[in-house]
Every structure is written in structure tokens, then in C-alpha cells.
Scaffold this motif. Structure first.
Motif, PDB file in Angstrom:
ATOM      1  N   ARG A 223     -46.368   7.699 -40.044  1.00 46.11           N
ATOM      2  CA  ARG A 223     -45.550   8.864 -39.707  1.00 46.11           C
ATOM      3  C   ARG A 223     -45.659   9.056 -38.207  1.00 46.11           C
ATOM      4  N   VAL A 224     -44.547   8.795 -37.513  1.00 41.50           N
ATOM      5  CA  VAL A 224     -44.501   8.898 -36.061  1.00 41.50           C
ATOM      6  C   VAL A 224     -43.584  10.044 -35.682  1.00 41.50           C
ATOM      7  N   TYR A 225     -44.124  10.999 -34.924  1.00 34.69           N
ATOM      8  CA  TYR A 225     -43.319  12.132 -34.468  1.00 34.69           C
ATOM      9  C   TYR A 225     -42.660  11.767 -33.143  1.00 34.69           C
ATOM     10  N   PRO A 226     -41.328  11.819 -33.092  1.00 40.94           N
ATOM     11  CA  PRO A 226     -40.617  11.385 -31.880  1.00 40.94           C
ATOM     12  C   PRO A 226     -40.838  12.327 -30.701  1.00 40.94           C
ATOM     13  N   LEU A 227     -40.794  11.741 -29.523  1.00 46.78           N
ATOM     14  CA  LEU A 227     -40.862  12.516 -28.285  1.00 46.78           C
ATOM     15  C   LEU A 227     -39.474  12.504 -27.642  1.00 46.78           C
ATOM     16  N   LYS A 228     -39.430  12.672 -26.331  1.00 48.14           N
ATOM     17  CA  LYS A 228     -38.143  12.670 -25.639  1.00 48.14           C
ATOM     18  C   LYS A 228     -37.504  11.292 -25.715  1.00 48.14           C
TER      19      LYS A 228
END
Length: 229
Positions: free
Chosen positions: A12-17
Motif C-alpha cells: 500500500r503506497v500513498y501517493p505524493l505530489k
């Protein structure tokens, strides 16, 4: 042995900009939970425990990998399918109990079944059954503020059982309880799992849980490090 939960390389990877790498909360988790077992997920804050629990409950979407819970491939289910499945097969328990303060113990349980769409006779019978399972039949008409923390958490467990849940996912269920009440509740959890033949996966920081669970798993930086039990 039947597996209640099985994950393979779950991320589970939380996106950044834009054009930036995301932050991995789960880093390729491989987990097998045998049906009928009591498992603790331990680790520091930010280690990925709650994220893993939310992914297994269908409340959060894994980025990649496999997640099979109670025979269902969560990665292939729509949001609507996950909502129905969660309502019918999963019980959720939280640290803050999550009880409605203006409703009695009975009403807090019965409301869940009303939302599910059960007829009055069926939900009335099941609500009373669940109160009996957790030993609170005499407290059916009491509201949360009239009960101890341990009793409130038992009502929350009764509500989680109301839909005949096969798997209970609990996030820090003893976090607001003193050590004596925690021991009583953990003893109750173990007895409940064995008597009702359910599976329980519990996030906890409390070292006391090691004495009651079948296995304690430690997460660090989104990876399962080791197990106790």
C-alpha cells in the motif's frame, strides 16, 4: 488447514505530489492467518498495522499484491461488493468503542441489523443472543455512560458478532482500558474465539496480549519482522 486471511506481496503506497515517489505503508506483506486463531499485530506507530487491518477489511485499497479474506479476492471486488461483504461477514471493533451514546446496549446492536435489512423478529432475537454471548443480558437497557469501559467494549464485540461474523478485525480494542480490565477482556476474547469458532486479528501496543493470543506478529516499516507464539 483453512486460511481465513492470506496476503502475498501486499503493498500500500500513498501517493505524493506529481512525479514523486509515494510513501509505502505496506512493503510486500505476506500473511497467513489460520481460521479459528487469535492473532495480534504489534509494532510502533506508523509501522503499518492499521493500514493492513483496513486493507483486510476492504476499507482501503492495496496498491498491488494479493489479499484473500474468507475466500474472497478483495483486489477483484468493487466498492459496493466490499461494502456488502463487510456488512455480512466481517466484524469491526475500535479503541473508542464507537457506540451511539443515546442508544441502549440492545439498540446499538439492533441498529446494525436494521441497517443490514433484517426483519424485526430476526434482529431482535440476534441482538439478545449477542448480549448473552458477551454476558451483558442484564445490561440490555443501559446506555454506554451507565457501563464501564470493559462493558462498553463487550457491547462493541456483541455488535461485531451480530451479523454472524466469521472474522473480527480489532484496532487497539484495549487501548482505553486499565490493565485489570484489559486482562479480563483478553481472556474473554480467547474464550469467545474458541466457543464461537471465529478468527480475530487485533492491532495492539499492549505487551499483555502476548499471553493470550495464538501468535503475535511484529510489523516494522510495513514489513512483518517476526512472530511470537
Amino acid at each position: 488447514m483453512t486460511l481465513a486471511v492470506e496476503t502475498k506481496e501486499l503493498w500500500r503506497v500513498y501517493p505524493l505530489k506529481k512525479n514523486a515517489d509515494g510513501i509505502p505503508a505496506l512493503h510486500g506483506v505476506n500473511l497467513n492467518v489460520i481460521a479459528g486463531s487469535f492473532i495480534a499485530l504489534k509494532g510502533r506507530s506508523g509501522s503499518g498495522k492499521t493500514t493492513l487491518l483496513n486493507c483486510l477489511a476492504g476499507l482501503d485499497r492495496p496498491t498491488s499484491g494479493e489479499a484473500h479474506v474468507l475466500g474472497h479476492d478483495l483486489m477483484k471486488m468493487s466498492d459496493q461488493e466490499l461494502t456488502v461483504w463487510r456488512r455480512e461477514q466481517i466484524g469491526l471493533v475500535f479503541q473508542s468503542f464507537g457506540l451511539l451514546p443515546t442508544l441502549s446496549a440492545y439498540e446499538n446492536i439492533e441498529l446494525l441489523l436494521r441497517i443490514k435489512g433484517d426483519e424485526y423478529a430476526a434482529r431482535h432475537k440476534r441482538a439478545l443472543e449477542c448480549l448473552e454471548i458477551v454476558g451483558l443480558s442484564r445490561w440490555r437497557d443501559h446506555r454506554p455512560f451507565e457501563m464501564s469501559g470493559g462493558q462498553q467494549q463487550r457491547v462493541a464485540i456483541a455488535r461485531a458478532l451480530a451479523n454472524h461474523a466469521e472474522l473480527i478485525l480489532a484496532d487497539e480494542p484495549t487501548g482505553e482500558l486499565d490493565s485489570k480490565t484489559t486482562r479480563e477482556l483478553l481472556t474473554f476474547f480467547r474464550e469467545l474465539i474458541e466457543s464461537q469458532h471465529i478468527t480475530m486479528l487485533m492491532v495492539s501496543h499492549d505487551p499483555l496480549v502476548d499471553q493470550y493470543v495464538h501468535q503475535a506478529l511484529t510489523l516494522k516499516d510495513g514489513v512483518i519482522q517476526n512472530s511470537v507464539g
